[in-house]
Design a protein around this motif. Sequence first.
Motif, PDB file in Angstrom:
ATOM      1  N   MET A 170      -2.962   5.695  14.306  1.00  0.00           N
ATOM      2  CA  MET A 170      -3.294   5.975  12.842  1.00  0.00           C
ATOM      3  C   MET A 170      -4.384   7.748  13.253  1.00  0.00           C
ATOM      4  O   MET A 170      -4.168   8.603  12.533  1.00  0.00           O
ATOM      5  N   GLN A 175      -3.485  13.456   7.494  1.00  0.00           N
ATOM      6  CA  GLN A 175      -4.113  12.647   6.087  1.00  0.00           C
ATOM      7  C   GLN A 175      -3.109  13.216   4.906  1.00  0.00           C
ATOM      8  O   GLN A 175      -3.073  12.570   4.278  1.00  0.00           O
ATOM      9  N   GLN A 178      -0.376  10.453   4.952  1.00  0.00           N
ATOM     10  CA  GLN A 178      -1.290   9.206   4.260  1.00  0.00           C
ATOM     11  C   GLN A 178      -1.115   9.507   3.302  1.00  0.00           C
ATOM     12  O   GLN A 178      -0.705   8.324   2.390  1.00  0.00           O
ATOM     13  N   PHE A 190      -5.609   0.310  -0.382  1.00  0.00           N
ATOM     14  CA  PHE A 190      -6.924  -0.529  -0.422  1.00  0.00           C
ATOM     15  C   PHE A 190      -7.556  -0.246  -1.457  1.00  0.00           C
ATOM     16  O   PHE A 190      -8.494  -0.784  -1.165  1.00  0.00           O
ATOM     17  N   LYS A 255      -5.985  -3.861   6.512  1.00  0.00           N
ATOM     18  CA  LYS A 255      -5.225  -2.897   5.663  1.00  0.00           C
ATOM     19  C   LYS A 255      -4.697  -1.474   6.225  1.00  0.00           C
ATOM     20  O   LYS A 255      -3.397  -1.605   6.017  1.00  0.00           O
ATOM     21  N   GLU A 256      -5.695  -1.297   7.781  1.00  0.00           N
ATOM     22  CA  GLU A 256      -4.826   0.081   8.228  1.00  0.00           C
ATOM     23  C   GLU A 256      -3.676  -0.726   9.215  1.00  0.00           C
ATOM     24  O   GLU A 256      -3.507   0.109   8.940  1.00  0.00           O
ATOM     25  N   THR A 257      -4.909  -1.855   9.914  1.00  0.00           N
ATOM     26  CA  THR A 257      -3.940  -2.365  10.363  1.00  0.00           C
ATOM     27  C   THR A 257      -1.203  -2.296  10.292  1.00  0.00           C
ATOM     28  O   THR A 257      -0.968  -1.488  10.695  1.00  0.00           O
ATOM     29  N   ASN A 260      -0.136   0.314   9.102  1.00  0.00           N
ATOM     30  CA  ASN A 260      -0.357   1.750  10.817  1.00  0.00           C
ATOM     31  C   ASN A 260       1.305   0.928  11.301  1.00  0.00           C
ATOM     32  O   ASN A 260       2.459   1.762  11.464  1.00  0.00           O
TER      33      ASN A 260
END
Length: 804
Positions: A170, A175, A178, A190, A255-257, A260
């Motif tokens: 990440m 940004q 993303q 998110f 969520k971030e995982t 990714n």
Amino acid sequence: MNKKNEQLSRRARYKSVAPGGFVSRNYVNDNENKNNNSDTIRRTAPKRSRYNEIEEDKNTQRVYKRNSQNRPVNNNLTKKEDKRNIAKKRISKPNKPRKNKKWLAALIKYCLYLASIGTIALFLICVYWIYQAPEFNSSLLDNNNRTIVYDINDKEVAKLGNKIGDNAEMSEVPQQMQDAILATEDNRFFEHGAVDYRRLVGAIFSNITSGFGSQGASTISQQLIKRIFLDDNKHIKRKVQEAYLAYKLEQNYDKETIFNMYINRIYYSDGVYGLKTAANYYYGKELSALSLPQTALLAGIPQQPNGYNPYDHPENAKKRRDTVLYLMKYHGKISEEEANAAEQVDITDGLVRRDSSNRFILSSEFDESLTAYMSQVAMELRNSKEYRNYDGDVLNLGLKVYTNLDTNIQKSVYNSMANNSVGIKNSSDIAMVVLNNENSGVSALYGGRNFKFGGFNYATQAKLQPGSSIKPILAYGPAVEYLGWATNQMIEDKKIPGSEIQNWDRKYHGNVTMNYALMMSFNIPAIKTYQAVGFNNIRKYANSVGLEVTDDSITTPIGGSADGYSPLQMAGAYVPFSNGGYYATPKTVRKVFDNEGFEIASFNSNDRKQVIKDTTAYIMTSMLRNVISGTAQYSAVGGVDMGVKTGTTTFSVSEAEKFGFDVDNYSKDSWVIGYTSKYTMAVWQGFDTIDDNKKFMTSQDNVKTQMLYKTNMQSIARLYPPKAFTAPNNVGTYNGGLKVLTNEEKSQLEAQARKEEEAKKEEENKKAAEAEKNNNSTNNSNNRNNDTATINSRNTTNNSNNGG
């Protein structure tokens, strides 16, 4: 008695009683003046039963109906009196019975009952679908399910598909990238759970108004689940399973995982997986070095990877990139000025230049000799009914694919060009196809020199002019099938009025048999045959063997029309000559199992059927055998019963003038198509484009096409010795030509055969008698010689005795 004070009878009283229990003021005896209403008596009506009330209502209605019909208009009434009379009439009019509305309540109750049952049923179906869903296995998030390929003997020969590319952390994803992905795919990722119910409601409304599948509401979690555990079919069952597994995913990862994992599993066409790999493949850059337009394109491609591929569909790619820019602006990720400036950038700006030699990142595992074959397997999977709308890479679905590949034949075909044993010139290309005559399964493919996986396959994709190799399909085959022509059918070979078409030897030959015309590949007789059969029958015949004919020009039956065919199509069209008239669509894939072990039925369909008579097949074979003695002398394989046809095409006038080609002696396409009882093979030699004065073939080059065919068919015959072709019972030679015999012709031939047999026996008996006579004569002579010898011996003995 004063009639005004006269007591009314019961009947009269009841007639005068209006609803409400009052005697009507308008009641007038029938015998009195009907306009006199001043003597009306107001009385209280006696009690009445319900029956009497009903009868009274009926009588009252009859009275007022009669009064309204017979009463004259009284113009002397005051306005007040007139209103009073109107009011009386309204009072005296009986009320209409109320409609029964119980049916409405029953209907509502019934609908609620059905809705309850439907809800329960839907719930149970969803539970059942969830029960059928694949097990959530976190190890699959890090692995890739490639396709396993098996040959005709069910032996594993290849692994197709791509391993995941370089993973991006990440911290490596800017940004802006993303923001572009989130704005395009799932802006509230998110904020919501595994399912975004706000988007879901909007999608349901869109699907109701525009049809199911018109708008999706899949979150990033759902999309990741779909790519790993499920297929891409847009049906309700899959959506339910997708939502269930997305919940399981979000129970195990934050969520971030998940985000990714998603960016590292996205498919970008050309065998490219993962955002980081895509940035290097398309732009030769790291993610941090991408411009806004490049970022937007990479964010947009995954929705339809092949459709938005900038190499194949630049216009679609630009529209998609601009859509992403609009969404970024809409969600406040970039300004309007930034969006407008990015839209003005050319879609090819910064794009790495690639051609067929360096397209497709491939990590598949198979022998080099199988490259063209495996590429065709991938194409059949992607173009299939099951997967043609799949947005990802079908090769990464963990399929098990069973093919018609014969590795022995494939290696022989590949090696014949790898070694270039017959000396094919470097400037020309080659394509070869071998079909199994039993089911038209593709046993071997050679797609072209230096062929790369996913490249243009000359054997299956090229649309080429077939030259004279089309004559059996668009002239002589239909003539035998529909007109019943025999091999000795006479055809006039002379100049066609108004045409400059000639035979290859620049001569006309008068009346020739169909057999000789085909053997020597004359053009004029083929055209005359085509015209005799008629275009509708020609088209019907061609369609039955897998060829579409749209051009009804005079050059169509000699392979010079606007229609073009691949070597695969040409080989498939010849197969019915070899097996009694049966055709099936040529294909590499024979059956497919999904990653759960269930067979996908659509791949196992069999369209094999008889399309021409077995008699037509044999008569054509009998003539194509003879071509080896004509134009295909260098194709002959000793001891092998085989039909074969050659073909060449010439250059156009413009091509000849541009490059100085000799149109009488140079050719641009060279064909050989032949078959035994077991296999059919098509060989093509030619050029992709005519852009060089070295791209031509001489007669010697055409001979090498035949030699290449011979080399491979000889090898196939050694591996699988073919049987000789046998004639159907109703095919025979009549008046010097092979044809389908009528009953009368059969009788004549049988009678002739009996006569010949009797004559043969008589001749044999005569010879036997003469031989016996000769033997007797020889024996008598020998006996006489023996007697003489005996007497001479005795005399010699006596003389000797006398001398002693």
